[in-house]
Design a protein around this motif. Sequence first.
Motif, PDB file in Angstrom:
ATOM      1  N   GLY A 283      -4.245  10.397  -2.765  1.00  0.00           N
ATOM      2  CA  GLY A 283      -4.032   9.145  -3.497  1.00  0.00           C
ATOM      3  C   GLY A 283      -3.311   8.079  -2.693  1.00  0.00           C
ATOM      4  N   TYR A 284      -3.328   8.237  -1.361  1.00  0.00           N
ATOM      5  CA  TYR A 284      -2.650   7.256  -0.512  1.00  0.00           C
ATOM      6  C   TYR A 284      -3.674   6.443   0.289  1.00  0.00           C
ATOM      7  CZ  TYR A 284       1.729   9.150  -1.981  1.00  0.00           C
ATOM      8  OH  TYR A 284       2.782   9.492  -2.762  1.00  0.00           O
ATOM      9  N   THR A 285      -3.293   5.219   0.626  1.00  0.00           N
ATOM     10  CA  THR A 285      -4.230   4.332   1.325  1.00  0.00           C
ATOM     11  C   THR A 285      -4.376   4.704   2.793  1.00  0.00           C
ATOM     12  OG1 THR A 285      -3.671   2.539  -0.149  1.00  0.00           O
ATOM     13  CG2 THR A 285      -4.696   1.908   1.909  1.00  0.00           C
ATOM     14  N   GLN A 286      -3.264   5.072   3.420  1.00  0.00           N
ATOM     15  CA  GLN A 286      -3.313   5.341   4.853  1.00  0.00           C
ATOM     16  C   GLN A 286      -2.237   6.333   5.260  1.00  0.00           C
ATOM     17  OE1 GLN A 286      -4.684   5.554   7.500  1.00  0.00           O
ATOM     18  NE2 GLN A 286      -6.561   4.358   7.207  1.00  0.00           N
ATOM     19  N   VAL A 287      -2.285   6.659   6.547  1.00  0.00           N
ATOM     20  CA  VAL A 287      -1.378   7.643   7.135  1.00  0.00           C
ATOM     21  C   VAL A 287      -0.286   6.941   7.929  1.00  0.00           C
ATOM     22  CG1 VAL A 287      -1.275   9.486   8.872  1.00  0.00           C
ATOM     23  CG2 VAL A 287      -3.280   9.251   7.406  1.00  0.00           C
ATOM     24  N   LEU A 288       0.920   7.463   7.862  1.00  0.00           N
ATOM     25  CA  LEU A 288       1.939   7.059   8.814  1.00  0.00           C
ATOM     26  C   LEU A 288       1.978   8.138   9.891  1.00  0.00           C
ATOM     27  CD1 LEU A 288       5.158   5.264   8.368  1.00  0.00           C
ATOM     28  CD2 LEU A 288       5.337   7.422   9.541  1.00  0.00           C
ATOM     29  N   TRP A 289       1.734   7.702  11.127  1.00  0.00           N
ATOM     30  CA  TRP A 289       1.616   8.649  12.243  1.00  0.00           C
ATOM     31  C   TRP A 289       2.967   8.888  12.887  1.00  0.00           C
ATOM     32  CZ3 TRP A 289      -3.028  10.789  12.447  1.00  0.00           C
ATOM     33  CH2 TRP A 289      -4.122  10.058  11.971  1.00  0.00           C
TER      34      TRP A 289
ATOM     35  N   GLU B 165       6.909  15.949  18.987  1.00  0.00           N
ATOM     36  CA  GLU B 165       7.912  16.543  18.080  1.00  0.00           C
ATOM     37  C   GLU B 165       7.640  16.254  16.608  1.00  0.00           C
ATOM     38  OE1 GLU B 165      12.077  16.185  19.497  1.00  0.00           O
ATOM     39  OE2 GLU B 165      11.191  14.903  21.031  1.00  0.00           O
ATOM     40  N   GLN B 166       6.720  15.347  16.352  1.00  0.00           N
ATOM     41  CA  GLN B 166       6.460  14.906  14.974  1.00  0.00           C
ATOM     42  C   GLN B 166       7.745  14.451  14.274  1.00  0.00           C
ATOM     43  OE1 GLN B 166       3.831  18.272  14.652  1.00  0.00           O
ATOM     44  NE2 GLN B 166       3.315  16.837  16.293  1.00  0.00           N
ATOM     45  N   ARG B 167       8.537  13.691  15.021  1.00  0.00           N
ATOM     46  CA  ARG B 167       9.807  13.168  14.479  1.00  0.00           C
ATOM     47  C   ARG B 167       9.834  11.638  14.489  1.00  0.00           C
ATOM     48  NH1 ARG B 167      14.661  14.585  17.888  1.00  0.00           N
ATOM     49  NH2 ARG B 167      15.781  13.458  16.270  1.00  0.00           N
ATOM     50  N   TYR B 168       9.216  11.075  15.501  1.00  0.00           N
ATOM     51  CA  TYR B 168       9.328   9.634  15.700  1.00  0.00           C
ATOM     52  C   TYR B 168       8.136   8.902  15.095  1.00  0.00           C
ATOM     53  CZ  TYR B 168      12.841  11.181  18.967  1.00  0.00           C
ATOM     54  OH  TYR B 168      13.947  11.798  19.511  1.00  0.00           O
ATOM     55  N   VAL B 169       8.428   7.829  14.415  1.00  0.00           N
ATOM     56  CA  VAL B 169       7.366   7.031  13.805  1.00  0.00           C
ATOM     57  C   VAL B 169       6.600   6.305  14.909  1.00  0.00           C
ATOM     58  CG1 VAL B 169       6.896   5.093  12.278  1.00  0.00           C
ATOM     59  CG2 VAL B 169       8.721   6.703  11.706  1.00  0.00           C
ATOM     60  N   GLU B 170       5.270   6.282  14.797  1.00  0.00           N
ATOM     61  CA  GLU B 170       4.474   5.583  15.815  1.00  0.00           C
ATOM     62  C   GLU B 170       3.672   4.416  15.237  1.00  0.00           C
ATOM     63  OE1 GLU B 170       2.576   7.958  18.814  1.00  0.00           O
ATOM     64  OE2 GLU B 170       4.617   8.155  19.595  1.00  0.00           O
ATOM     65  N   GLU B 171       2.730   4.707  14.339  1.00  0.00           N
ATOM     66  CA  GLU B 171       1.885   3.638  13.789  1.00  0.00           C
ATOM     67  C   GLU B 171       1.607   3.924  12.324  1.00  0.00           C
ATOM     68  OE1 GLU B 171      -1.674   2.641  15.934  1.00  0.00           O
ATOM     69  OE2 GLU B 171      -0.693   2.679  17.869  1.00  0.00           O
ATOM     70  N   VAL B 172       0.978   2.979  11.659  1.00  0.00           N
ATOM     71  CA  VAL B 172       0.556   3.195  10.271  1.00  0.00           C
ATOM     72  C   VAL B 172      -0.926   2.831  10.159  1.00  0.00           C
ATOM     73  CG1 VAL B 172       1.385   0.903   9.536  1.00  0.00           C
ATOM     74  CG2 VAL B 172       1.060   2.711   7.840  1.00  0.00           C
TER      75      VAL B 172
ATOM     76  N   VAL C  47       0.844  -1.195   0.000  1.00  0.00           N
ATOM     77  CA  VAL C  47       0.000   0.000   0.000  1.00  0.00           C
ATOM     78  C   VAL C  47       0.880   1.246   0.000  1.00  0.00           C
ATOM     79  CG1 VAL C  47      -2.003  -1.072   1.098  1.00  0.00           C
ATOM     80  CG2 VAL C  47      -0.198  -0.101   2.531  1.00  0.00           C
ATOM     81  N   LYS C  48       0.277   2.356  -0.454  1.00  0.00           N
ATOM     82  CA  LYS C  48       0.974   3.644  -0.497  1.00  0.00           C
ATOM     83  C   LYS C  48       0.612   4.426   0.759  1.00  0.00           C
ATOM     84  CE  LYS C  48       0.649   5.933  -4.367  1.00  0.00           C
ATOM     85  NZ  LYS C  48      -0.022   6.549  -5.543  1.00  0.00           N
ATOM     86  N   ILE C  49       1.610   4.935   1.434  1.00  0.00           N
ATOM     87  CA  ILE C  49       1.390   5.555   2.741  1.00  0.00           C
ATOM     88  C   ILE C  49       1.891   6.993   2.751  1.00  0.00           C
ATOM     89  CG2 ILE C  49       2.054   5.435   5.187  1.00  0.00           C
ATOM     90  CD1 ILE C  49       0.107   3.210   4.365  1.00  0.00           C
ATOM     91  N   TRP C  50       1.100   7.845   3.341  1.00  0.00           N
ATOM     92  CA  TRP C  50       1.350   9.289   3.394  1.00  0.00           C
ATOM     93  C   TRP C  50       1.769   9.632   4.819  1.00  0.00           C
ATOM     94  CZ3 TRP C  50      -2.034  13.413   5.354  1.00  0.00           C
ATOM     95  CH2 TRP C  50      -1.791  14.679   4.803  1.00  0.00           C
ATOM     96  N   VAL C  51       2.929  10.238   4.983  1.00  0.00           N
ATOM     97  CA  VAL C  51       3.404  10.606   6.322  1.00  0.00           C
ATOM     98  C   VAL C  51       2.777  11.942   6.705  1.00  0.00           C
ATOM     99  CG1 VAL C  51       5.419  11.022   7.784  1.00  0.00           C
ATOM    100  CG2 VAL C  51       5.601   9.463   5.812  1.00  0.00           C
ATOM    101  N   SER C  52       1.997  11.937   7.766  1.00  0.00           N
ATOM    102  CA  SER C  52       1.288  13.150   8.148  1.00  0.00           C
ATOM    103  C   SER C  52       2.130  13.989   9.101  1.00  0.00           C
ATOM    104  CB  SER C  52      -0.039  12.796   8.807  1.00  0.00           C
ATOM    105  OG  SER C  52      -0.660  13.991   9.232  1.00  0.00           O
ATOM    106  N   LYS C  53       2.334  15.252   8.741  1.00  0.00           N
ATOM    107  CA  LYS C  53       3.090  16.156   9.605  1.00  0.00           C
ATOM    108  C   LYS C  53       2.162  17.018  10.450  1.00  0.00           C
ATOM    109  CE  LYS C  53       6.319  18.706   8.008  1.00  0.00           C
ATOM    110  NZ  LYS C  53       7.355  19.417   7.235  1.00  0.00           N
ATOM    111  N   GLU C  54       0.957  17.220   9.942  1.00  0.00           N
ATOM    112  CA  GLU C  54       0.053  18.130  10.650  1.00  0.00           C
ATOM    113  C   GLU C  54      -0.805  17.416  11.685  1.00  0.00           C
ATOM    114  OE1 GLU C  54      -2.099  19.852   7.202  1.00  0.00           O
ATOM    115  OE2 GLU C  54      -0.095  19.298   6.480  1.00  0.00           O
ATOM    116  N   HIS C  55      -1.169  16.174  11.372  1.00  0.00           N
ATOM    117  CA  HIS C  55      -2.154  15.503  12.219  1.00  0.00           C
ATOM    118  C   HIS C  55      -1.446  14.525  13.141  1.00  0.00           C
ATOM    119  CE1 HIS C  55      -4.833  17.007   9.134  1.00  0.00           C
ATOM    120  NE2 HIS C  55      -4.039  16.434   8.247  1.00  0.00           N
TER     121      HIS C  55
END
Length: 353
Positions: free
Chosen positions: A213-219, A224-231, A174-182
């Motif tokens: 056009g992405y399936t889901q968000v990478l949270w 700090e919006q730096r560390y990956v948490e979930e998808v 799947v295509k994943i969009w990294v969200s910076k705002e949310h």
Amino acid sequence: MDITITRTTQPKPKPADGDLSFGTLFTDHMFQMDYAPDQGWHNPRIEPYGPITMDPATMVLHYGQGVFEGLKAFRTADDEIRMFRPQDNMKRLNRSARALCIPELDEELALTALKQLVDLDRDWVPRTHGTSLYIRPTIIAMDPFLGVRASHTYRYYVILGPVGAYYAEGFNPVKIWVSKEHVRAVRGGLGESKTMANYAASLYAGEAAHRHGYTQVLWLDGVEQRYVEEVGSMNICFVIDGELATPELNGSILPGITRDSVLALGRKWGLTVSERKITIDEVFAAHAKGTLEEVFGTGTAAVVSPVGELKYDDQVITIGDGKVGPLAQKFFDSIMDIQYGRSDDAEGWIVPV
Ligand code: COI
């Protein structure tokens, strides 16, 4: 406590396995139990599946005091019905309940209820590979009251539904969009609990991802919006230079049961497995160096969901040529083999119904 059983007199037609999607069809019966301060949890019962009547002021409808679980039952080639790690779901349900001031369930009774309910609706468990019976235990606040406080009364119910693949893509990347705002959750909040509110909080960014056009968000983390948490609604794993790495449970990440299964199998197979902080910059730097081998989500609904593309700001990277990676494939196959009884349950994860 005995569970009263009232059977349906109007069984519904069952779907063909090939028509199954996720979360649209429900079986003939449901389990219910009530909580009142002077009675504790009482009146456990299995009844025909049907609407729950409630006052419009019912607290869960206003303040979202509700928690849930998701687990599955499978049919083996020998027609045995079995659940995957249900005790872990019941434990997590109680943990989520504590976080929302909901009285805990007796885990043994809750497990017995799951077994009895699935047993009664066992003909609903589909047989094709990749299909299963999804089990949704839920606890909701039932006081008809608009003051903000914890409810005094609750309903616990369990519904079942035959399911196929969770994502329309199936097991394809799947295509994943990294969200910076949310952000989905912050430490000290509800992120590590399976509360309704977490999923409500994920919807706006999910829609934004779809629009791009992405399936889901990478949270990313909420501070700090730096560390990956979930998808999406799943945990996330990376294979970086041979290391299987997943974000450590920091208080805002759900302790996924599939996550735990993947880590346990990875360790058993002798992989280098780490639960640690992973920055989004590390992920993109690893890709630039050529060491980002795989990215995949883990969760009950999809088991393993490979990520083929990540978009962060203006950078778009393709992972492993956009194909399913060997480890994602191996975890997917190995967990399903255990679930469907094609390999030994060496870990003791299976509970027969
Ligand atoms: C899962 O991956 O099992 C989930 O959490 C999705 C579910 C809420 C439908």
